[in-house]
Design an enzyme around this catalytic site. Sequence first.
Site, PDB file in Angstrom:
ATOM      1  CD1 TRP A 278      -7.153  12.982  10.412  1.00  0.00           C
ATOM      2  CD2 TRP A 278      -7.247  10.507  10.709  1.00  0.00           C
ATOM      3  NE1 TRP A 278      -5.860  12.339  10.409  1.00  0.00           N
ATOM      4  CE2 TRP A 278      -6.181  11.022  10.806  1.00  0.00           C
ATOM      5  CE3 TRP A 278      -7.893   9.147  10.919  1.00  0.00           C
ATOM      6  CZ2 TRP A 278      -4.981   9.900  11.042  1.00  0.00           C
ATOM      7  CZ3 TRP A 278      -6.712   8.289  11.227  1.00  0.00           C
ATOM      8  CH2 TRP A 278      -5.276   8.879  11.359  1.00  0.00           C
TER       9      TRP A 278
ATOM     10  NE  ARG B 127      -1.871   2.310   3.538  1.00  0.00           N
ATOM     11  CZ  ARG B 127      -2.311   2.687   4.618  1.00  0.00           C
ATOM     12  NH1 ARG B 127      -3.709   2.183   4.940  1.00  0.00           N
ATOM     13  NH2 ARG B 127      -1.478   3.641   5.157  1.00  0.00           N
TER      14      ARG B 127
ATOM     15  CE1 TYR C 167      -4.321   6.817   7.906  1.00  0.00           C
ATOM     16  CE2 TYR C 167      -3.979   5.961   5.586  1.00  0.00           C
ATOM     17  CZ  TYR C 167      -4.181   5.871   6.942  1.00  0.00           C
ATOM     18  OH  TYR C 167      -3.928   4.566   7.100  1.00  0.00           O
TER      19      TYR C 167
ATOM     20  NE  ARG D 268      -9.374  -2.127   3.615  1.00  0.00           N
ATOM     21  CZ  ARG D 268      -8.841  -1.801   4.808  1.00  0.00           C
ATOM     22  NH1 ARG D 268      -9.647  -1.143   5.787  1.00  0.00           N
ATOM     23  NH2 ARG D 268      -7.631  -2.139   5.472  1.00  0.00           N
TER      24      ARG D 268
ATOM     25  CG  HIS E  68      -7.750   7.296   6.551  1.00  0.00           C
ATOM     26  ND1 HIS E  68      -7.659   7.946   7.598  1.00  0.00           N
ATOM     27  CD2 HIS E  68      -7.408   6.152   6.896  1.00  0.00           C
ATOM     28  CE1 HIS E  68      -7.694   7.165   8.481  1.00  0.00           C
ATOM     29  NE2 HIS E  68      -7.445   6.000   7.970  1.00  0.00           N
TER      30      HIS E  68
ATOM     31  CG  ASP F 150      -6.549   3.858   3.499  1.00  0.00           C
ATOM     32  OD1 ASP F 150      -7.708   4.227   3.196  1.00  0.00           O
ATOM     33  OD2 ASP F 150      -6.113   3.375   4.765  1.00  0.00           O
TER      34      ASP F 150
ATOM     35  CD  GLU G 254      -4.432  -2.196   7.080  1.00  0.00           C
ATOM     36  OE1 GLU G 254      -3.788  -1.019   6.781  1.00  0.00           O
ATOM     37  OE2 GLU G 254      -5.505  -2.244   7.522  1.00  0.00           O
TER      38      GLU G 254
ATOM     39  CD  GLU H 178      -7.351   0.502   3.047  1.00  0.00           C
ATOM     40  OE1 GLU H 178      -6.507  -0.294   2.535  1.00  0.00           O
ATOM     41  OE2 GLU H 178      -7.160   0.730   4.330  1.00  0.00           O
TER      42      GLU H 178
ATOM     43  CD  GLU I  71      -9.572   2.007   7.787  1.00  0.00           C
ATOM     44  OE1 GLU I  71      -8.952   1.201   7.181  1.00  0.00           O
ATOM     45  OE2 GLU I  71      -9.072   2.987   8.431  1.00  0.00           O
TER      46      GLU I  71
HETATM   47  O1  EZ4 Z   1      -5.767   4.823  10.177  1.00  0.00           O
HETATM   48  O2  EZ4 Z   1      -6.637   2.145  12.180  1.00  0.00           O
HETATM   49  O3  EZ4 Z   1      -6.007   0.787   6.608  1.00  0.00           O
HETATM   50  N1  EZ4 Z   1      -5.644   1.167   7.709  1.00  0.00           N
HETATM   51  C1  EZ4 Z   1      -5.859   2.258   8.325  1.00  0.00           C
HETATM   52  C2  EZ4 Z   1      -5.675   2.548   9.761  1.00  0.00           C
HETATM   53  C3  EZ4 Z   1      -6.341   3.633  10.586  1.00  0.00           C
HETATM   54  C4  EZ4 Z   1      -6.426   3.569  12.163  1.00  0.00           C
HETATM   55  C5  EZ4 Z   1      -7.104   4.261  12.849  1.00  0.00           C
HETATM   56  O4  EZ4 Z   1      -7.379   4.199  13.949  1.00  0.00           O
HETATM   57  O5  EZ4 Z   1      -6.422   3.122   7.792  1.00  0.00           O
HETATM   58  O6  EZ4 Z   1      -4.042   2.726   9.814  1.00  0.00           O
HETATM   59 CO    CO Z   2      -7.535   2.258   5.894  1.00  0.00          CO
END
Ligand code: EZ4
Ligand code: CO
Length: 469
Positions: free
Chosen positions: A469, A209, A221, A350, A279, A277, A406, A303, A329
Amino acid sequence: MHKPLSKASQLGRRGFLGLAGVAALSDSLLSRKRVVRALLAKDMLAENTGSSAGSSPGLPPLKITDVRVIVTCPDRNYVLVKVLTSEPGLYGVGDATLNGRELAVAADLEQHISPLLVDRDPEQIEDTWQYLYRGPYWRGGPVQMTALAGIDLALWDIKGKRANMPLYQLLGGRTRTGALAYTHASGRDFAEVEDVARRAMKRGFKCVRAQVAIPGLEGTYGTPGNKTPEAAAWRVANLAGLPQTEVFEPASYLRVVPRLFEYLRAKLGPEVELLHDCHERLDPIQAARLAHELEPYHLFFLEDCLRPEYKESFRLIREHSTTPLAMGELFNSLWDCVPLIKEQLIDYIRCDLGHIGGITAGRKVAALAELFQVRTAWHGPGDIGPPTHAANVHVDLSIPNFGIQEMVFFPDVTREVISGGPEFKDGYMNVSDLPGLGCDVNEEAAKKCPYRRAYLPTARRKDGSVQDW
Ligand code: EZ4
Ligand code: CO
């Protein structure tokens, strides 16, 4: 099997009202309370657990005697659950860590859940799950579902130990020799990401990733930001402090990410699987554009593009791109998964087994996904403990529609407190043949690493407004 689970559930309210009537005749409020409590206890114990009818043949009946909650910070905060039983030496270990809200989960477990479990039969995992989820009326949410996951893992651990089998055997046995894993490569610029990715590939990873800092933005991030490595050690420095603020601007992010993958494909070749990702930071139309522009670089998946609330927005991305999509997630309800799976809006689900209700929940998600050709990619970051990583891999190894896992390497200081857990070899994760989940907690070592308040960073736009976030 032939016997109904519990007469108590049939009698339920009738039994209660009957006794309430008797108690009303008594003139003391105190004695009334005592009688009601006695009846409740009888309902829960004698009918549901005390009858050894539910026990495995040849094994003595079993009761939960204590639920211990261990909050500890070996490098980062973890909440562990130890469920003790009436059989000397037989206990289960689960993980109930919710990053940034650890103490809320610990209080839920200690104050509200533990009293409900003492004296129950730990073998009745599904019934306990239903009882803790649907029983309290106020159901769900990340705090309660993380607490429930912690209990669920510990109960599966007990069951595996009792059966003397590693959990994947109880879940149906192996469907594969290992669980394909991905690791994280991040850097302050493209060359640094490439360098980290190459090191991971040398270590055996087939899937990486990639995240890169965005020039002009403070913090991105999953990257060390635009800072020096020392300054980037914000997590440790920030323990017991207040959250860092990252700055996000979608326009710069959307310009840079496709160029990162163009660069990585050119440098690393076609074979390595690349992932990214988002996020949950993008709007639907931005995500559709990014997924479209990433097509030439053939990602394994993109992701968590969108916020978790409005699942139907994934339709827009689907209409515009063949980049495989993964999501989930932040989900903390089984029902969060339904629209995405049944409409085949994603390719990988996921969920975090630690936040959606443990193995009992994860198996159901996986089974639903199997029917719609969706594969799994359980969340596996460092902020959930080794027991959840072990649960991930036991499920991965036993389901037909596993996709990718992961993973993280836990530092030694963490492993001294929480031992066991899955191991990485040649690109794949595996578990040992220890019975149960295969993890343990050293309570003395845990005490030496007391909890330290810590927050995840938050994000804002350049104009100061709040950004997901
Ligand atoms: O930022 O679990 O894919 N993994 C992620 C993680 C999240 C954290 C947040 O608590 O996005 O690293
Ligand atoms: Co993630």
